[in-house]
Design an enzyme around this catalytic site. Structure first.
Site, PDB file in Angstrom:
ATOM      1  N   ILE A   1       8.817  40.401 -55.172  1.00  0.00           N
ATOM      2  CA  ILE A   1       7.887  41.241 -54.432  1.00  0.00           C
ATOM      3  C   ILE A   1       6.440  40.803 -54.662  1.00  0.00           C
ATOM      4  O   ILE A   1       5.560  41.113 -53.862  1.00  0.00           O
ATOM      5  CB  ILE A   1       8.100  42.736 -54.769  1.00  0.00           C
ATOM      6  CG1 ILE A   1       7.467  43.618 -53.685  1.00  0.00           C
ATOM      7  CG2 ILE A   1       7.597  43.064 -56.168  1.00  0.00           C
ATOM      8  CD1 ILE A   1       7.928  45.056 -53.710  1.00  0.00           C
TER       9      ILE A   1
ATOM     10  N   TYR B   1      15.937  40.665 -53.988  1.00  0.00           N
ATOM     11  CA  TYR B   1      14.615  40.335 -54.534  1.00  0.00           C
ATOM     12  C   TYR B   1      14.375  41.086 -55.836  1.00  0.00           C
ATOM     13  O   TYR B   1      15.051  42.059 -56.153  1.00  0.00           O
ATOM     14  CB  TYR B   1      13.505  40.642 -53.523  1.00  0.00           C
ATOM     15  CG  TYR B   1      13.129  42.098 -53.392  1.00  0.00           C
ATOM     16  CD1 TYR B   1      12.070  42.630 -54.121  1.00  0.00           C
ATOM     17  CD2 TYR B   1      13.832  42.952 -52.550  1.00  0.00           C
ATOM     18  CE1 TYR B   1      11.714  43.977 -54.005  1.00  0.00           C
ATOM     19  CE2 TYR B   1      13.486  44.292 -52.429  1.00  0.00           C
ATOM     20  CZ  TYR B   1      12.434  44.798 -53.163  1.00  0.00           C
ATOM     21  OH  TYR B   1      12.093  46.120 -53.054  1.00  0.00           O
ATOM     22  N   CYS B   2      13.386  40.612 -56.591  1.00  0.00           N
ATOM     23  CA  CYS B   2      12.970  41.281 -57.827  1.00  0.00           C
ATOM     24  C   CYS B   2      11.443  41.252 -57.888  1.00  0.00           C
ATOM     25  O   CYS B   2      10.785  41.406 -56.859  1.00  0.00           O
ATOM     26  CB  CYS B   2      13.610  40.621 -59.051  1.00  0.00           C
ATOM     27  SG  CYS B   2      13.106  38.916 -59.331  1.00  0.00           S
ATOM     28  N   ARG B   3      10.877  41.019 -59.054  1.00  0.00           N
ATOM     29  CA  ARG B   3       9.416  40.950 -59.176  1.00  0.00           C
ATOM     30  C   ARG B   3       8.919  39.545 -58.882  1.00  0.00           C
ATOM     31  O   ARG B   3       8.032  39.345 -58.078  1.00  0.00           O
ATOM     32  CB  ARG B   3       8.967  41.396 -60.569  1.00  0.00           C
ATOM     33  CG  ARG B   3       7.443  41.387 -60.746  1.00  0.00           C
ATOM     34  CD  ARG B   3       7.011  41.780 -62.145  1.00  0.00           C
ATOM     35  NE  ARG B   3       7.603  40.954 -63.182  1.00  0.00           N
ATOM     36  CZ  ARG B   3       7.122  39.775 -63.571  1.00  0.00           C
ATOM     37  NH1 ARG B   3       6.065  39.267 -63.020  1.00  0.00           N
ATOM     38  NH2 ARG B   3       7.739  39.096 -64.521  1.00  0.00           N
TER      39      ARG B   3
ATOM     40  N   GLY C   1      11.326  36.532 -58.995  1.00  0.00           N
ATOM     41  CA  GLY C   1      12.373  35.623 -58.551  1.00  0.00           C
ATOM     42  C   GLY C   1      13.408  35.286 -59.606  1.00  0.00           C
ATOM     43  O   GLY C   1      14.472  34.758 -59.292  1.00  0.00           O
TER      44      GLY C   1
END
Length: 132
Positions: free
Chosen positions: A120, A92-94, A96
């Site tokens: 996230i 995951y990241c911020r 996508g």
């Protein structure tokens, strides 16, 4: 064959070739919803949650137990934090975007169980703050 038909045929072949490579098992990753990722975390045991944001973003908040492997650090060598290429990796990241990039890079490096689940920003579960 007219120039337009040649161009259209070339584009069609390019698109079909891209789809075939993406749907195959080689160098591919799986994309799941946030709910599906949560279900995997609840039912699986041998997995790593991998945060591919920057160290500063990670320190601000991250999923408990996540390992930080910034997307920008993934290059030609497998990341030291991810020694098992067969282990399930939940990426995951911020939002996508970077997680998709990182998942593709990890799959290209030979990781066989890469699952991308977005950012996230959509995470409704617990988060923690602090450095690695």
């Amino acid at each position: 064959m007219s120039r337009w038909k040649q161009t259209a045929a070339s584009l069609l072949l390019l698109l079909l070739g891209g789809c075939a490579a993406r749907n195959g098992e080689d160098n591919a990753y799986r994309q799941v919803t946030m709910d599906e990722a949560v279900q995997l975390m609840e039912t699986e045991t041998d997995y790593l949650v991998v945060d591919v944001r920057t160290p500063e973003e990670f320190e601000e908040k991250h999923i408990p137990g996540a390992v930080l492997v910034p997307n920008e650090s993934i290059a030609d060598e497998p990341p030291a934090a991810l020694p098992d290429r067969e282990q399930m990796l939940l990426i995951y990241c911020r939002s996508g975007n970077r997680s998709k990039q990182a998942a593709a890079k990890l799959a290209a490096l030979g990781y066989t169980n890469v699952i991308e689940f977005g950012g996230i920003n959509s995470w409704t579960g617990e988060t923690v703050s602090g450095a690695v």
